[in-house]
Design an enzyme around this catalytic site. Sequence first.
Site, PDB file in Angstrom:
ATOM      1  N   THR A 140       1.094  -0.659  -0.004  1.00 40.66           N
ATOM      2  CA  THR A 140      -0.217   0.464  -0.364  1.00 40.66           C
ATOM      3  C   THR A 140       0.761   1.097  -0.142  1.00 40.66           C
ATOM      4  O   THR A 140       1.962   1.637   0.706  1.00 40.66           O
ATOM      5  CB  THR A 140      -0.871  -0.419   1.355  1.00 40.66           C
ATOM      6  OG1 THR A 140      -1.826   1.564   1.516  1.00 40.66           O
ATOM      7  CG2 THR A 140       0.045   0.188   2.481  1.00 40.66           C
ATOM      8  N   ASP A 141       0.348   2.306  -0.609  1.00 32.57           N
ATOM      9  CA  ASP A 141       1.023   4.000  -0.947  1.00 32.57           C
ATOM     10  C   ASP A 141       1.609   4.245   0.801  1.00 32.57           C
ATOM     11  O   ASP A 141       2.280   5.296   1.437  1.00 32.57           O
ATOM     12  CB  ASP A 141       0.100   4.718  -1.161  1.00 32.57           C
ATOM     13  CG  ASP A 141      -1.302   4.929  -1.286  1.00 32.57           C
ATOM     14  OD1 ASP A 141      -1.596   4.071  -0.350  1.00 32.57           O
ATOM     15  OD2 ASP A 141      -1.781   5.833  -1.467  1.00 32.57           O
ATOM     16  N   GLU A 142       0.077   3.082   1.896  1.00 36.08           N
ATOM     17  CA  GLU A 142       1.165   3.952   3.650  1.00 36.08           C
ATOM     18  C   GLU A 142       1.303   3.621   4.118  1.00 36.08           C
ATOM     19  O   GLU A 142       2.283   4.101   4.841  1.00 36.08           O
ATOM     20  CB  GLU A 142      -0.692   3.459   4.322  1.00 36.08           C
ATOM     21  CG  GLU A 142      -2.517   4.076   3.428  1.00 36.08           C
ATOM     22  CD  GLU A 142      -3.530   3.089   3.802  1.00 36.08           C
ATOM     23  OE1 GLU A 142      -3.271   3.437   5.259  1.00 36.08           O
ATOM     24  OE2 GLU A 142      -4.415   3.330   3.764  1.00 36.08           O
ATOM     25  N   TYR A 165      -1.985  -0.936  11.093  1.00 38.78           N
ATOM     26  CA  TYR A 165      -2.002  -1.466   9.739  1.00 38.78           C
ATOM     27  C   TYR A 165      -0.940  -0.761   8.720  1.00 38.78           C
ATOM     28  O   TYR A 165      -0.398  -1.599   8.163  1.00 38.78           O
ATOM     29  CB  TYR A 165      -3.126  -0.613   9.447  1.00 38.78           C
ATOM     30  CG  TYR A 165      -3.149  -1.395   7.549  1.00 38.78           C
ATOM     31  CD1 TYR A 165      -3.846  -2.329   7.566  1.00 38.78           C
ATOM     32  CD2 TYR A 165      -2.826  -0.401   6.911  1.00 38.78           C
ATOM     33  CE1 TYR A 165      -3.454  -2.561   5.791  1.00 38.78           C
ATOM     34  CE2 TYR A 165      -3.089   0.081   5.972  1.00 38.78           C
ATOM     35  CZ  TYR A 165      -2.994  -1.719   4.866  1.00 38.78           C
ATOM     36  OH  TYR A 165      -3.005  -2.209   3.578  1.00 38.78           O
ATOM     37  N   LYS A 169       1.899  -3.145   7.466  1.00 38.76           N
ATOM     38  CA  LYS A 169       2.626  -3.858   5.674  1.00 38.76           C
ATOM     39  C   LYS A 169       4.288  -3.444   5.323  1.00 38.76           C
ATOM     40  O   LYS A 169       4.417  -3.851   4.544  1.00 38.76           O
ATOM     41  CB  LYS A 169       1.250  -2.568   4.927  1.00 38.76           C
ATOM     42  CG  LYS A 169       0.778  -2.947   4.947  1.00 38.76           C
ATOM     43  CD  LYS A 169      -0.043  -4.355   4.845  1.00 38.76           C
ATOM     44  CE  LYS A 169      -0.042  -4.691   3.226  1.00 38.76           C
ATOM     45  NZ  LYS A 169      -0.516  -5.520   2.572  1.00 38.76           N
TER      46      LYS A 169
HETATM   47  P1  NAD Z   1     -10.354  -7.010   2.886  1.00 39.21           P
HETATM   48  O1  NAD Z   1      -9.756  -6.807   4.033  1.00 39.21           O
HETATM   49  O2  NAD Z   1     -10.991  -6.939   1.816  1.00 39.21           O
HETATM   50  O3  NAD Z   1      -9.231  -8.453   1.970  1.00 39.21           O
HETATM   51  C1  NAD Z   1      -9.018  -9.166   2.487  1.00 39.21           C
HETATM   52  C2  NAD Z   1      -8.601 -10.742   2.522  1.00 39.21           C
HETATM   53  O4  NAD Z   1      -7.840 -11.257   3.361  1.00 39.21           O
HETATM   54  C3  NAD Z   1      -9.774 -11.329   3.152  1.00 39.21           C
HETATM   55  O5  NAD Z   1     -10.731 -12.523   1.961  1.00 39.21           O
HETATM   56  C4  NAD Z   1      -9.631 -11.589   4.963  1.00 39.21           C
HETATM   57  O6  NAD Z   1     -10.511 -13.303   5.003  1.00 39.21           O
HETATM   58  C5  NAD Z   1      -7.708 -12.486   3.976  1.00 39.21           C
HETATM   59  N1  NAD Z   1      -7.718 -12.595   4.632  1.00 39.21           N
HETATM   60  C6  NAD Z   1      -7.181 -12.272   6.312  1.00 39.21           C
HETATM   61  N2  NAD Z   1      -6.743 -13.241   7.252  1.00 39.21           N
HETATM   62  C7  NAD Z   1      -6.162 -13.928   6.120  1.00 39.21           C
HETATM   63  C8  NAD Z   1      -5.331 -14.986   6.721  1.00 39.21           C
HETATM   64  N3  NAD Z   1      -4.291 -14.573   8.453  1.00 39.21           N
HETATM   65  N4  NAD Z   1      -5.100 -16.175   6.472  1.00 39.21           N
HETATM   66  C9  NAD Z   1      -5.550 -16.201   5.024  1.00 39.21           C
HETATM   67  N5  NAD Z   1      -6.467 -15.305   4.445  1.00 39.21           N
HETATM   68  C10 NAD Z   1      -6.622 -13.393   5.505  1.00 39.21           C
HETATM   69  O7  NAD Z   1      -8.728  -6.269   2.190  1.00 39.21           O
HETATM   70  P2  NAD Z   1      -8.408  -5.801   0.314  1.00 39.21           P
HETATM   71  O8  NAD Z   1      -9.501  -4.564   0.405  1.00 39.21           O
HETATM   72  O9  NAD Z   1      -9.078  -6.901  -0.743  1.00 39.21           O
HETATM   73  O10 NAD Z   1      -7.358  -5.466   0.494  1.00 39.21           O
HETATM   74  C11 NAD Z   1      -6.066  -7.030  -0.066  1.00 39.21           C
HETATM   75  C12 NAD Z   1      -4.756  -6.243   0.426  1.00 39.21           C
HETATM   76  O11 NAD Z   1      -4.362  -5.176  -0.440  1.00 39.21           O
HETATM   77  C13 NAD Z   1      -4.733  -5.936   1.067  1.00 39.21           C
HETATM   78  O12 NAD Z   1      -2.894  -6.322   1.521  1.00 39.21           O
HETATM   79  C14 NAD Z   1      -4.026  -4.473   1.691  1.00 39.21           C
HETATM   80  O13 NAD Z   1      -2.762  -4.083   2.871  1.00 39.21           O
HETATM   81  C15 NAD Z   1      -3.646  -3.677   0.484  1.00 39.21           C
HETATM   82  N6  NAD Z   1      -4.599  -2.014   0.367  1.00 39.21           N
HETATM   83  C16 NAD Z   1      -5.885  -2.602  -0.195  1.00 39.21           C
HETATM   84  C17 NAD Z   1      -5.770  -0.938  -0.497  1.00 39.21           C
HETATM   85  C18 NAD Z   1      -7.462  -0.373  -0.463  1.00 39.21           C
HETATM   86  O14 NAD Z   1      -7.812   0.171  -0.769  1.00 39.21           O
HETATM   87  N7  NAD Z   1      -8.582  -1.850  -0.068  1.00 39.21           N
HETATM   88  C19 NAD Z   1      -5.212  -0.371  -0.782  1.00 39.21           C
HETATM   89  C20 NAD Z   1      -3.563  -0.774  -0.127  1.00 39.21           C
HETATM   90  C21 NAD Z   1      -3.339  -1.598  -0.710  1.00 39.21           C
HETATM   91  P1  TYD Z   2     -10.460   4.588   4.694  1.00 41.88           P
HETATM   92  O1  TYD Z   2     -11.605   3.854   3.381  1.00 41.88           O
HETATM   93  O2  TYD Z   2     -10.759   4.090   6.208  1.00 41.88           O
HETATM   94  O3  TYD Z   2      -9.205   3.899   3.554  1.00 41.88           O
HETATM   95  P2  TYD Z   2      -7.976   4.484   4.523  1.00 41.88           P
HETATM   96  O4  TYD Z   2      -7.698   5.131   6.273  1.00 41.88           O
HETATM   97  O5  TYD Z   2      -6.967   3.288   4.510  1.00 41.88           O
HETATM   98  O6  TYD Z   2      -7.205   5.566   3.925  1.00 41.88           O
HETATM   99  O7  TYD Z   2     -10.538   5.069   4.370  1.00 41.88           O
HETATM  100  C1  TYD Z   2     -10.107   6.574   3.625  1.00 41.88           C
HETATM  101  C2  TYD Z   2     -10.527   8.069   3.983  1.00 41.88           C
HETATM  102  O8  TYD Z   2     -11.959   8.147   4.477  1.00 41.88           O
HETATM  103  C3  TYD Z   2      -9.773   8.317   5.782  1.00 41.88           C
HETATM  104  O9  TYD Z   2      -9.033  10.461   5.225  1.00 41.88           O
HETATM  105  C4  TYD Z   2     -10.491   8.051   6.622  1.00 41.88           C
HETATM  106  C5  TYD Z   2     -12.038   8.849   5.977  1.00 41.88           C
HETATM  107  N1  TYD Z   2     -13.267   8.025   6.255  1.00 41.88           N
HETATM  108  C6  TYD Z   2     -13.937   9.175   7.061  1.00 41.88           C
HETATM  109  O10 TYD Z   2     -13.774  10.816   6.857  1.00 41.88           O
HETATM  110  N2  TYD Z   2     -14.881   8.339   7.804  1.00 41.88           N
HETATM  111  C7  TYD Z   2     -15.619   7.010   7.860  1.00 41.88           C
HETATM  112  O11 TYD Z   2     -16.662   6.571   8.165  1.00 41.88           O
HETATM  113  C8  TYD Z   2     -14.319   6.492   7.401  1.00 41.88           C
HETATM  114  C9  TYD Z   2     -14.804   4.702   7.244  1.00 41.88           C
HETATM  115  C10 TYD Z   2     -13.426   6.882   6.734  1.00 41.88           C
END
Ligand code: NAD
Ligand code: TYD
Length: 350
Positions: A140-142, A165, A169
């Site tokens: 992630t960019d975070e 988090y 990562k």
């Molecule tokens: P999500 O929470 O929707 O999905 C995570 C999945 O991992 C779930 O299906 C969960 O059951 C599974 N999981 C959790 N712990 C596990 C374990 N110990 N063993 C096997 N499976 C397990 O998350 P997402 O949004 O789909 O994110 C996927 C990846 O992308 C993550 O690594 C996250 O850090 C990264 N990511 C997500 C975002 C975003 O905007 N959603 C942005 C940047 C990076």
């Molecule tokens: P989020 O979807 O949790 O992603 P991330 O924290 O990984 O960027 O949140 C996106 C942005 O929205 C973040 O600045 C937090 C804000 N946010 C709210 O203002 N209210 C909410 O209820 C949630 C879930 C997020």
Amino acid sequence: MKNILVTGGAGFIGSNFIHYMLGKYTDIKVVNLDALTYSGNLENLSAVADDPRYTFVKGDICDQSLLDNLFKKYLFDTVVNFAAESHVDRSITDPQIFVTTNVLGTQTLLDVTRANWNLNPKDKYSRKYKDAVRFLHISTDEVYGALGTVGKFTELSPLAPNSPYSASKASSDMMVRAYHVTYGLPVNITRCSNNYGPYQFPEKLIPLMINNCLKNKPLPVYGDGMQIRDWLYVVDHCSAIDTVLRKGIVGEVYNIGGNNEKANIEIVKLIIQKLGKSEDLITYVADRPGHDRRYAIDNSKITTQLGWSPAYTFEQGIEQTINWYLTHTHWIERVVVGSYQDYYQRMYPD
Ligand code: NAD
Ligand code: TYD
């Protein structure tokens, strides 16, 4: 790329990725290993459940012997590691599971991958691996921390994670890097910005706001709502991952961003407008501790070196996303029961 292990494939991005890959390639096999935590949902994959190219295995990436058995049975040549605890707010209340899954889980997966792909595992210094194997870690960019009002994250930006988090990562990224440098494991790391699209669990900003809007519930905006995220449509993320798997240089990190910087409040107002609701639903709530002010991705490395670029504008992506939620109300209703209600009450007390 024939036999792919996808971890966390029942979650938001992983399930989109499985649909993308099975839709694009006829000659691949995908095993989806997922522990089915609160965010894992097999309904996301019901359309491919009977596809002979797809297998689901319920299990944990921390389970070394299960992983080893799967490698022996399916002879993976590609691993894409999505499995993670993924929500910043949950990491603030319960950091430990983030270390367990994101750090130890990734390290366990690296160990088993290395043992199964190394051509001479008895030689502890062997750096020779099977042909055409690749371990792709989804990050992630975070991990780069927060930006001020100008500038963007490049792959050379220092890692400065601010939440449990993002710290977990960043730690897993460091493990992936170390397995490449120390053991020569063929890896890539991708660091994407905030994704949005179908199947996203409604704890994240966009689906939470859509769900609340549809139910005329308050829209909880943290702090002043002026935090900026760089939004990436999930299908564009999937095409970028596919590009890295096919063309990425071993050992390299690739940032993936959509060039769509938006303040949270803009997003919330757009959703309100698209759903024909009132801005009176907006409720400013206490800010998230350690809240990163701005993220923005410089994606010039993947665009110039690998020839990828996002295909969707934000307007197209958000339109498709809102339409998806409007036509999948059963999906939302099944997701927002039970533990989601407890989580919501804890996070957003009346
Ligand atoms: P999500 O929470 O929707 O999905 C995570 C999945 O991992 C779930 O299906 C969960 O059951 C599974 N999981 C959790 N712990 C596990 C374990 N110990 N063993 C096997 N499976 C397990 O998350 P997402 O949004 O789909 O994110 C996927 C990846 O992308 C993550 O690594 C996250 O850090 C990264 N990511 C997500 C975002 C975003 O905007 N959603 C942005 C940047 C990076
Ligand atoms: P989020 O979807 O949790 O992603 P991330 O924290 O990984 O960027 O949140 C996106 C942005 O929205 C973040 O600045 C937090 C804000 N946010 C709210 O203002 N209210 C909410 O209820 C949630 C879930 C997020």
